[in-house]
Design a protein around this motif. Sequence first.
Motif, short mmCIF file in Angstrom:
data_model
loop_
_atom_site.label_atom_id
_atom_site.label_comp_id
_atom_site.label_asym_id
_atom_site.label_seq_id
_atom_site.Cartn_x
_atom_site.Cartn_y
_atom_site.Cartn_z
N ALA A 154 35.69 -14.71 0.68
CA ALA A 154 36.22 -13.57 -0.09
C ALA A 154 35.10 -12.62 -0.47
CB ALA A 154 36.95 -14.07 -1.34
N ILE A 155 33.98 -13.16 -0.92
CA ILE A 155 32.85 -12.33 -1.32
C ILE A 155 32.27 -11.60 -0.11
CG2 ILE A 155 30.47 -12.45 -2.15
CD1 ILE A 155 31.49 -14.63 -4.13
N MET A 156 32.15 -12.28 1.03
CA MET A 156 31.66 -11.63 2.25
C MET A 156 32.55 -10.42 2.60
SD MET A 156 30.80 -15.05 4.51
CE MET A 156 30.80 -14.18 6.08
N ALA A 157 33.85 -10.62 2.53
CA ALA A 157 34.78 -9.54 2.89
C ALA A 157 34.68 -8.38 1.91
CB ALA A 157 36.20 -10.08 2.96
N MET A 158 34.68 -8.68 0.62
CA MET A 158 34.63 -7.61 -0.38
C MET A 158 33.33 -6.83 -0.29
SD MET A 158 36.57 -9.16 -3.75
CE MET A 158 35.64 -10.69 -3.84
N GLU A 195 34.31 -21.79 -11.90
CA GLU A 195 33.09 -21.00 -11.74
C GLU A 195 33.14 -20.14 -10.49
OE1 GLU A 195 33.19 -24.17 -12.53
OE2 GLU A 195 32.28 -24.20 -14.53
N ASP A 196 33.67 -20.68 -9.39
CA ASP A 196 33.77 -19.87 -8.17
C ASP A 196 34.78 -18.73 -8.33
OD1 ASP A 196 31.81 -21.05 -6.68
OD2 ASP A 196 33.15 -22.21 -5.39
N CYS A 197 35.82 -18.96 -9.12
CA CYS A 197 36.77 -17.87 -9.41
C CYS A 197 36.07 -16.72 -10.12
CB CYS A 197 37.92 -18.38 -10.27
SG CYS A 197 39.00 -19.59 -9.48
N LEU A 198 35.21 -17.06 -11.08
CA LEU A 198 34.47 -16.03 -11.79
C LEU A 198 33.58 -15.24 -10.85
CD1 LEU A 198 33.48 -17.92 -15.08
CD2 LEU A 198 35.43 -16.40 -14.69
N ARG A 199 32.96 -15.92 -9.87
CA ARG A 199 32.13 -15.23 -8.88
C ARG A 199 32.96 -14.22 -8.09
NH1 ARG A 199 30.36 -19.22 -4.97
NH2 ARG A 199 29.25 -17.48 -4.03
N ILE A 200 34.14 -14.65 -7.67
CA ILE A 200 35.02 -13.75 -6.92
C ILE A 200 35.38 -12.53 -7.75
CG2 ILE A 200 37.34 -13.53 -5.92
CD1 ILE A 200 37.11 -16.49 -5.08
N ASN A 201 35.76 -12.74 -9.00
CA ASN A 201 36.15 -11.62 -9.87
C ASN A 201 34.98 -10.67 -10.11
OD1 ASN A 201 38.78 -12.50 -10.18
ND2 ASN A 201 38.32 -13.73 -11.98
N ARG A 202 33.79 -11.22 -10.28
CA ARG A 202 32.62 -10.38 -10.53
C ARG A 202 32.35 -9.45 -9.35
NH1 ARG A 202 29.74 -14.08 -12.34
NH2 ARG A 202 28.67 -14.74 -10.44
N VAL A 203 32.43 -9.99 -8.14
CA VAL A 203 32.19 -9.16 -6.96
C VAL A 203 33.30 -8.14 -6.77
CG1 VAL A 203 31.94 -9.19 -4.44
CG2 VAL A 203 30.79 -10.93 -5.83
N ILE A 258 36.75 -3.56 -4.81
CA ILE A 258 37.64 -4.01 -3.74
C ILE A 258 38.59 -5.07 -4.29
CG2 ILE A 258 37.76 -5.08 -1.46
CD1 ILE A 258 36.47 -2.30 -1.48
N PRO A 259 39.88 -4.91 -4.08
CA PRO A 259 40.84 -5.87 -4.65
C PRO A 259 40.85 -7.21 -3.91
CG PRO A 259 42.00 -4.23 -3.35
CD PRO A 259 40.56 -3.80 -3.38
N CYS A 260 41.13 -8.25 -4.67
CA CYS A 260 41.31 -9.59 -4.11
C CYS A 260 42.62 -10.14 -4.64
CB CYS A 260 40.14 -10.49 -4.51
SG CYS A 260 40.30 -12.20 -3.91
#
Length: 327
Positions: free
Chosen positions: A83-87, A104-112, A118-120
């Motif tokens: 997800a982070i690579m794509a965003m 913790e990984d969810c927070l990483r996704i939201n931060r990026v 870019i929406p996720c």
Amino acid sequence: MKNIKWGFIGCGDVVEKKSGPAFSEVEGSSVVAVMSRSEGKARSYAERHGIGRWYKDAQELIDDDEVNAVYVATPPSSHATYAIMAMKAGKPVYVEKPLASSYEDCLRINRVSEETGIPCFCAYYRRQLPYFEKVKEIVERGVIGQVVNVQVRFAVPPREADYAADGKLPWRLQPQIAGGGYFYDMAPHQLDFLQQLFGVIVEARGICANRGGLYTAEDTVNACFEFENGLSGAGSWCFVAHESACEDRIHLVGNRGAVSFSVFDYQPIHLYTMSGEENFVVPNPPYVQAPLIKNVIEHLQGIGVCDSTSQSATPVNWALDCILGKF
């Protein structure tokens, strides 16, 4: 973005049976590339579904100039990475549930997502299935009055693969990949829908055990939780039950009645009020993710708003991790 051209990272059973074809059924949306670490699986899926390109490497798919949106359908441990690579490449993402294998990984996704703009989105598709919309309508119309208690009950026997005489357990039973056992795979659907009804869970505690001894992950979970509106509830999950104890039910108790419904087998919705009992049979579309996928695409096209985002999905992982005692 009017024409959404999807690239799939992962093309396993979920993509085959629940989601994949729905991406091409919405006007202005098509699938142009797929990726799997197994070249044979990627090629097979592409050829069977008329998709022009396939890859073994996720970065190559993300870098494909024609791909402008990415669907991540891999085990949860890699959701955040892809997800982070794509965003970071400027491409919106639709991620399978749970959003990640940890809070913790969810927070990483939201931060990026916030940093890139870019929406996720997350594939909590039950939010938009007709079956669950009927339950939501019953609750919101006050048919059962004020909801005062929530009860989740789920029990199933072990699956054949759980015995794994060769030691090769399904990835859903490998906590380092899935985040936990079957609880981490199935309870998210239940908790996300309940949070859609009653607000986020603000407190959660659990007692977890392994009673069957078939694998190391938890196979029995009992939990209590409280929503932000003050409503409390409890849940019981068992994945090593005898077949006679099979159950898939959520029971919402109100001060003027009650409603019970299933989450996975879509048994009739049962309504109890002073007027008597009533059952509702509500069919779902052939590809159960289709309504949510349509909503995601319309959001990207600027003609709708999808509320099943990485932000809405994150409290589910927080509750799961609290129940499993991760923090």
